[in-house]
Design an enzyme around this catalytic site. Structure first.
Site, PDB file in Angstrom:
ATOM      1  N   LYS A  30       0.850  -1.208   0.000  1.00  0.00           N
ATOM      2  CA  LYS A  30       0.000   0.000   0.000  1.00  0.00           C
ATOM      3  C   LYS A  30       0.879   1.249   0.000  1.00  0.00           C
ATOM      4  O   LYS A  30       0.675   2.168  -0.785  1.00  0.00           O
ATOM      5  CB  LYS A  30      -0.882  -0.008   1.255  1.00  0.00           C
ATOM      6  CG  LYS A  30      -1.399   1.340   1.716  1.00  0.00           C
ATOM      7  CD  LYS A  30      -2.096   1.203   3.054  1.00  0.00           C
ATOM      8  CE  LYS A  30      -2.368   2.486   3.770  1.00  0.00           C
ATOM      9  NZ  LYS A  30      -1.200   3.233   4.248  1.00  0.00           N
ATOM     10  N   ASN A  31       1.893   1.257   0.867  1.00  0.00           N
ATOM     11  CA  ASN A  31       2.695   2.477   1.010  1.00  0.00           C
ATOM     12  C   ASN A  31       3.652   2.725  -0.154  1.00  0.00           C
ATOM     13  O   ASN A  31       4.241   3.800  -0.263  1.00  0.00           O
ATOM     14  CB  ASN A  31       3.465   2.457   2.345  1.00  0.00           C
ATOM     15  CG  ASN A  31       2.547   2.718   3.523  1.00  0.00           C
ATOM     16  OD1 ASN A  31       1.377   3.046   3.340  1.00  0.00           O
ATOM     17  ND2 ASN A  31       3.063   2.565   4.737  1.00  0.00           N
ATOM     18  N   ARG A  67       0.093  15.262  12.472  1.00  0.00           N
ATOM     19  CA  ARG A  67       0.966  14.807  11.384  1.00  0.00           C
ATOM     20  C   ARG A  67       1.383  16.024  10.582  1.00  0.00           C
ATOM     21  O   ARG A  67       0.793  16.365   9.575  1.00  0.00           O
ATOM     22  CB  ARG A  67       0.254  13.732  10.568  1.00  0.00           C
ATOM     23  CG  ARG A  67      -0.008  12.520  11.470  1.00  0.00           C
ATOM     24  CD  ARG A  67      -0.578  11.360  10.766  1.00  0.00           C
ATOM     25  NE  ARG A  67       0.361  10.638   9.936  1.00  0.00           N
ATOM     26  CZ  ARG A  67       0.028   9.539   9.276  1.00  0.00           C
ATOM     27  NH1 ARG A  67      -1.193   9.065   9.370  1.00  0.00           N
ATOM     28  NH2 ARG A  67       0.909   8.919   8.526  1.00  0.00           N
ATOM     29  N   ASP A  83       4.239   0.721  12.067  1.00  0.00           N
ATOM     30  CA  ASP A  83       3.021   0.124  11.502  1.00  0.00           C
ATOM     31  C   ASP A  83       2.798  -1.324  11.951  1.00  0.00           C
ATOM     32  O   ASP A  83       1.777  -1.917  11.619  1.00  0.00           O
ATOM     33  CB  ASP A  83       3.061   0.183   9.963  1.00  0.00           C
ATOM     34  CG  ASP A  83       2.785   1.592   9.444  1.00  0.00           C
ATOM     35  OD1 ASP A  83       2.431   2.472  10.250  1.00  0.00           O
ATOM     36  OD2 ASP A  83       2.924   1.810   8.221  1.00  0.00           O
ATOM     37  N   ARG A  87      -8.924   0.150   4.362  1.00  0.00           N
ATOM     38  CA  ARG A  87      -8.049   1.189   3.790  1.00  0.00           C
ATOM     39  C   ARG A  87      -6.736   0.574   3.322  1.00  0.00           C
ATOM     40  O   ARG A  87      -6.122   1.071   2.378  1.00  0.00           O
ATOM     41  CB  ARG A  87      -7.723   2.244   4.857  1.00  0.00           C
ATOM     42  CG  ARG A  87      -8.797   3.274   5.088  1.00  0.00           C
ATOM     43  CD  ARG A  87      -8.242   4.436   5.888  1.00  0.00           C
ATOM     44  NE  ARG A  87      -6.914   4.749   5.396  1.00  0.00           N
ATOM     45  CZ  ARG A  87      -5.864   5.004   6.162  1.00  0.00           C
ATOM     46  NH1 ARG A  87      -5.982   5.020   7.463  1.00  0.00           N
ATOM     47  NH2 ARG A  87      -4.689   5.266   5.629  1.00  0.00           N
TER      48      ARG A  87
HETATM   49  C1  UD1 Z   1       4.351   6.885   6.226  1.00  0.00           C
HETATM   50  C2  UD1 Z   1       3.422   5.705   6.050  1.00  0.00           C
HETATM   51  C3  UD1 Z   1       2.873   5.259   7.396  1.00  0.00           C
HETATM   52  C4  UD1 Z   1       4.009   4.993   8.374  1.00  0.00           C
HETATM   53  C5  UD1 Z   1       4.980   6.187   8.446  1.00  0.00           C
HETATM   54  C6  UD1 Z   1       6.203   5.892   9.295  1.00  0.00           C
HETATM   55  C7  UD1 Z   1       2.467   6.056   3.844  1.00  0.00           C
HETATM   56  C8  UD1 Z   1       1.270   6.388   3.028  1.00  0.00           C
HETATM   57  N1  UD1 Z   1       2.325   6.092   5.184  1.00  0.00           N
HETATM   58  O1  UD1 Z   1       3.573   7.945   6.762  1.00  0.00           O
HETATM   59  O2  UD1 Z   1       2.120   4.061   7.189  1.00  0.00           O
HETATM   60  O3  UD1 Z   1       3.463   4.769   9.661  1.00  0.00           O
HETATM   61  O4  UD1 Z   1       5.423   6.531   7.126  1.00  0.00           O
HETATM   62  O5  UD1 Z   1       6.857   4.769   8.836  1.00  0.00           O
HETATM   63  O6  UD1 Z   1       3.518   5.735   3.326  1.00  0.00           O
HETATM   64  N2  UD1 Z   1       6.914  14.495  10.643  1.00  0.00           N
HETATM   65  C9  UD1 Z   1       7.220  15.803  10.978  1.00  0.00           C
HETATM   66  N3  UD1 Z   1       7.171  16.754   9.994  1.00  0.00           N
HETATM   67  C10 UD1 Z   1       6.814  16.451   8.708  1.00  0.00           C
HETATM   68  C11 UD1 Z   1       6.516  15.105   8.379  1.00  0.00           C
HETATM   69  C12 UD1 Z   1       6.573  14.154   9.378  1.00  0.00           C
HETATM   70  O7  UD1 Z   1       7.516  16.101  12.127  1.00  0.00           O
HETATM   71  O8  UD1 Z   1       6.784  17.356   7.868  1.00  0.00           O
HETATM   72  C13 UD1 Z   1       6.928  13.473  11.713  1.00  0.00           C
HETATM   73  C14 UD1 Z   1       5.542  12.883  11.943  1.00  0.00           C
HETATM   74  O9  UD1 Z   1       4.780  13.699  12.798  1.00  0.00           O
HETATM   75  C15 UD1 Z   1       5.847  11.544  12.552  1.00  0.00           C
HETATM   76  C16 UD1 Z   1       7.161  11.183  11.883  1.00  0.00           C
HETATM   77  O10 UD1 Z   1       7.683  12.368  11.298  1.00  0.00           O
HETATM   78  O11 UD1 Z   1       6.025  11.686  13.936  1.00  0.00           O
HETATM   79  C17 UD1 Z   1       7.020  10.124  10.813  1.00  0.00           C
HETATM   80  O12 UD1 Z   1       6.185  10.598   9.801  1.00  0.00           O
HETATM   81  P1  UD1 Z   1       6.421  10.235   8.270  1.00  0.00           P
HETATM   82  O13 UD1 Z   1       7.639   9.405   8.138  1.00  0.00           O
HETATM   83  O14 UD1 Z   1       6.334  11.499   7.497  1.00  0.00           O
HETATM   84  O15 UD1 Z   1       5.153   9.349   7.981  1.00  0.00           O
HETATM   85  P2  UD1 Z   1       4.147   9.438   6.769  1.00  0.00           P
HETATM   86  O16 UD1 Z   1       4.888   9.675   5.506  1.00  0.00           O
HETATM   87  O17 UD1 Z   1       3.022  10.317   7.115  1.00  0.00           O
END
Ligand code: UD1
Length: 415
Positions: free
Chosen positions: A22-23, A121, A304, A396
């Site tokens: 999915k990701n 997020r 996850d 989802r």
């Molecule tokens: C992706 C995955 C999700 C997984 C996560 C971590 C997809 C669609 N989703 O989510 O299933 O749980 O990676 O492996 O691929 N953060 C910041 N600032 C930002 C962006 C992120 O502080 O601009 C923080 C977030 O709050 C969180 C951490 O970074 O605490 C990890 O987030 P991120 O790696 O960005 O996860 P996603 O890409 O949202």
């Protein structure tokens, strides 16, 4: 709203096949608009997040066909760079259109994304990266607008190796002028998969899968055919299904390297894992031992899989501690677990799990995707019936979860 009803304590046996990730699929779908011509993505999981991405693409005028898990996307008729608000706010991955829109059309307007309720997020790392490439950014209540006449390669350092930010910057920089470097980049296998897809379209990305990714911009990308990697979280969920029911099953379509962080912990607990070609055999019939786990960015233990492994540790004698370091609010499942007889308490970022002898089926509610999957696992080993409301969360991210589990002996049905 659909729900799942599971009658527990059935031994599982046989083979289960993992779908594509999915990701990986979600950013690859967004990236497909970068190519000229019709891109074909093969073996795309039939999950609601994918259906929402399809709706978003159709909403901006792209020609999309989804038949027998093959997704064909032709972006040539795209006539708009603003996603439909009500649809885009349903999933986090809608934000992954930002980089491709900016690279190809020089502008984008995207509403703040939805997704699982697992803490705030933020998106500032995505925006910081795009701004470094030369984008002008307007942040308003509820949406972000980005625009640039031209993107120019540069050096970007991420304060945290965010998966989504790495992907957005990668997708924006492939058409930028000159060289871009992303340092402290996310190393998740889904990043490598996205980079392989973009490279197949003609991009020049080096070092994906390490913490330093280099991109040499090109003038254009061309449509291609691509099959995303197997879903390591889905496979991990089935590994735990075998262990929690003290069963032996074969899981097909797996990339073992991607599963190492999960396999290592399960092996430490006493689960026997044998490798074969593209498949693993997981045997949970030995007595299992408790352990401690800390979630980390890849190659650490995946956040996850945190809820699923917590379900398993609840059934193992002794005290285990799970520390969640990636998301700030990812223990919502514990209340539901405790309704089923687990003994779990929370102290700051850690959950303290005292193993119990018995899990009891009851009515519970899935608060997010992985919490829902973990409740299914609890139901599989519980005495009596478990009824899981809000099954939509599970749909989802898992393609036909109940049918796949039924096929290996679980008593599970959807109503
Ligand atoms: C992706 C995955 C999700 C997984 C996560 C971590 C997809 C669609 N989703 O989510 O299933 O749980 O990676 O492996 O691929 N953060 C910041 N600032 C930002 C962006 C992120 O502080 O601009 C923080 C977030 O709050 C969180 C951490 O970074 O605490 C990890 O987030 P991120 O790696 O960005 O996860 P996603 O890409 O949202």
């Amino acid at each position: 709203m659909s729900k799942l009803i599971i009658t527990g304590k059935r031994e599982l046996s046989g083979e289960i096949i993992t779908s594509s990730s999915k990701n990986s699929s979600l950013p690859i779908i967004a990236a497909s608009i970068l190519g000229n011509g019709t891109t074909r993505i093969i073996n795309v999981p039939n999950i609601s997040d994918v259906k929402i991405m399809i709706e978003l693409l159709r909403g901006i005028g792209a020609k999309v066909d989804y038949y027998k898990n093959t997704l064909s996307i032709n972006p040539e008729s795209i006539n708009c760079t603003e996603l439909v608000q009500e649809i885009s706010s349903k999933i986090r991955a809608s934000f992954q259109f930002l980089g491709p829109f900016l690279a190809k059309y020089g502008k984008a307007k995207i509403y703040y994304p939805g997704g699982c309720n697992i803490g705030t997020r933020p998106i500032e790392l995505h925006l910081k990266g795009l701004s470094s490439l030369g984008a002008y950014i307007i942040k308003e209540n509820g949406f972000v607008e980005v625009m640039a006449n031209k993107l120019i390669g540069t050096k970007i350092y991420l304060d945290f190796p965010s998966v989504g930010a790495t992907e957005n910057i990668l997708m924006a920089s492939v058409l930028a002028e000159g060289e871009t470097t992303i340092d402290n980049a996310a190393e998740e296998p889904e990043i490598t998969d996205l980079a392989n897809f973009l490279n197949k379209m003609g991009a020049r990305i080096y070092g994906a899968g390490t913490d330093s990714i280099k991109i040499t911009g090109v003038n254009k990308l061309t449509a291609c055919s691509y099959e995303p990697i197997p879903d390591r979280i889905e496979a991990g969920t089935y590994m735990v299904a075998a262990a929690i029911t003290r069963s032996k099953i074969k899981i097909k379509n797996v990339h073992e390297d991607c599963l190492k962080p999960v396999s290592a912990k399960l092996k430490e607990m006493g689960v026997n894992i044998e490798s074969g070609d593209d498949a693993i055999i997981v045997d949970g019939k030995n007595e299992l031992k408790c352990t401690d786990i800390k979630t980390m960015p890849f190659p650490g233990f995946p956040t996850d899989m945190q809820a699923q492994i917590m379900a398993l540790l609840s059934t193992v004698k002794g005290t285990s501690i799970i520390t969640e370091t990636v998301f700030e609010n990812r223990f919502n499942h514990i209340n539901e677990f405790n309704k089923m007889g687990t003994n779990i308490s929370v102290s700051g970022k850690s959950a303290i799990i005292q193993g119990v002898d018995k899990i009891r089926g009851c009515k519970v509610c899935a608060s997010d995707l992985r919490a829902g999957a973990a409740l299914v696992l609890m139901g599989l080993c519980a005495e009596g019936d478990t009824e899981i409301a809000d099954m939509d969360h599970i749909e989802r991210g898992y393609d036909s979860l109940h049918l796949k589990l039924e096929n290996i002996g679980a008593q599970i049905f959807k109503v």
